[in-house]
Motif scaffolding. Sequence first.
Motif, PDB file in Angstrom:
ATOM      1  N   ASP A  81       0.833  -1.211   0.000  1.00  0.00           N
ATOM      2  CA  ASP A  81       0.000   0.000   0.000  1.00  0.00           C
ATOM      3  C   ASP A  81       0.868   1.262   0.000  1.00  0.00           C
ATOM      4  O   ASP A  81       0.564   2.233  -0.699  1.00  0.00           O
ATOM      5  N   PHE A  82       1.941   1.249   0.768  1.00  0.00           N
ATOM      6  CA  PHE A  82       2.848   2.388   0.823  1.00  0.00           C
ATOM      7  C   PHE A  82       3.475   2.650  -0.551  1.00  0.00           C
ATOM      8  O   PHE A  82       3.532   3.786  -1.014  1.00  0.00           O
ATOM      9  N   VAL A  83       3.933   1.587  -1.206  1.00  0.00           N
ATOM     10  CA  VAL A  83       4.543   1.728  -2.535  1.00  0.00           C
ATOM     11  C   VAL A  83       3.520   2.260  -3.529  1.00  0.00           C
ATOM     12  O   VAL A  83       3.817   3.161  -4.325  1.00  0.00           O
ATOM     13  N   ALA A  84       2.301   1.738  -3.500  1.00  0.00           N
ATOM     14  CA  ALA A  84       1.252   2.199  -4.413  1.00  0.00           C
ATOM     15  C   ALA A  84       0.939   3.674  -4.187  1.00  0.00           C
ATOM     16  O   ALA A  84       0.788   4.444  -5.147  1.00  0.00           O
ATOM     17  N   GLU A  85       0.862   4.083  -2.927  1.00  0.00           N
ATOM     18  CA  GLU A  85       0.590   5.483  -2.605  1.00  0.00           C
ATOM     19  C   GLU A  85       1.730   6.380  -3.087  1.00  0.00           C
ATOM     20  O   GLU A  85       1.496   7.441  -3.665  1.00  0.00           O
ATOM     21  N   LEU A  90       4.014  10.356  -6.946  1.00  0.00           N
ATOM     22  CA  LEU A  90       5.158  10.748  -7.759  1.00  0.00           C
ATOM     23  C   LEU A  90       4.869  10.689  -9.260  1.00  0.00           C
ATOM     24  O   LEU A  90       5.553  11.349 -10.040  1.00  0.00           O
ATOM     25  N   GLY A  91       3.898   9.902  -9.658  1.00  0.00           N
ATOM     26  CA  GLY A  91       3.614   9.743 -11.078  1.00  0.00           C
ATOM     27  C   GLY A  91       4.652   8.841 -11.724  1.00  0.00           C
ATOM     28  O   GLY A  91       5.486   8.240 -11.059  1.00  0.00           O
ATOM     29  N   PRO A  92       4.619   8.761 -13.056  1.00  0.00           N
ATOM     30  CA  PRO A  92       5.561   7.879 -13.747  1.00  0.00           C
ATOM     31  C   PRO A  92       6.999   8.369 -13.603  1.00  0.00           C
ATOM     32  O   PRO A  92       7.255   9.573 -13.540  1.00  0.00           O
TER      33      PRO A  92
END
Length: 106
Positions: A81-85, A90-92
């Motif tokens: 979840d942290f990585v997804a957030e 940050l965007g691509p």
Amino acid sequence: MELTLNKHIEITPGVCGGKPRVAGHRVRVQDIAVWHDMQGQSADDIVGRFPQITLADVHAALAYYFDHRDEILRDIRQDADFVAELKSQLGPGPLARKLGNSSADS
């Protein structure tokens, strides 16, 4: 009598986020659980990738994981979840932007 898990697994505040890890290393129990249960790697495969840890370390980490499965799975979900957030904020990245731009040029 020394407990085997105590010899192989340690939790140290401030190291690896205070998550259980192979003693003396920064390889977390949850990493070994992911590699084994979710990616299908054998204990031998894991040691082959990380020769600084032993087969006994991997088996102890798996034993710890099975004894604390709910807690470890929760940690894995929280990290995902942290990585997804973070990705959404940050965007691509530069490579994705470059690949996106180059495909528009074609």
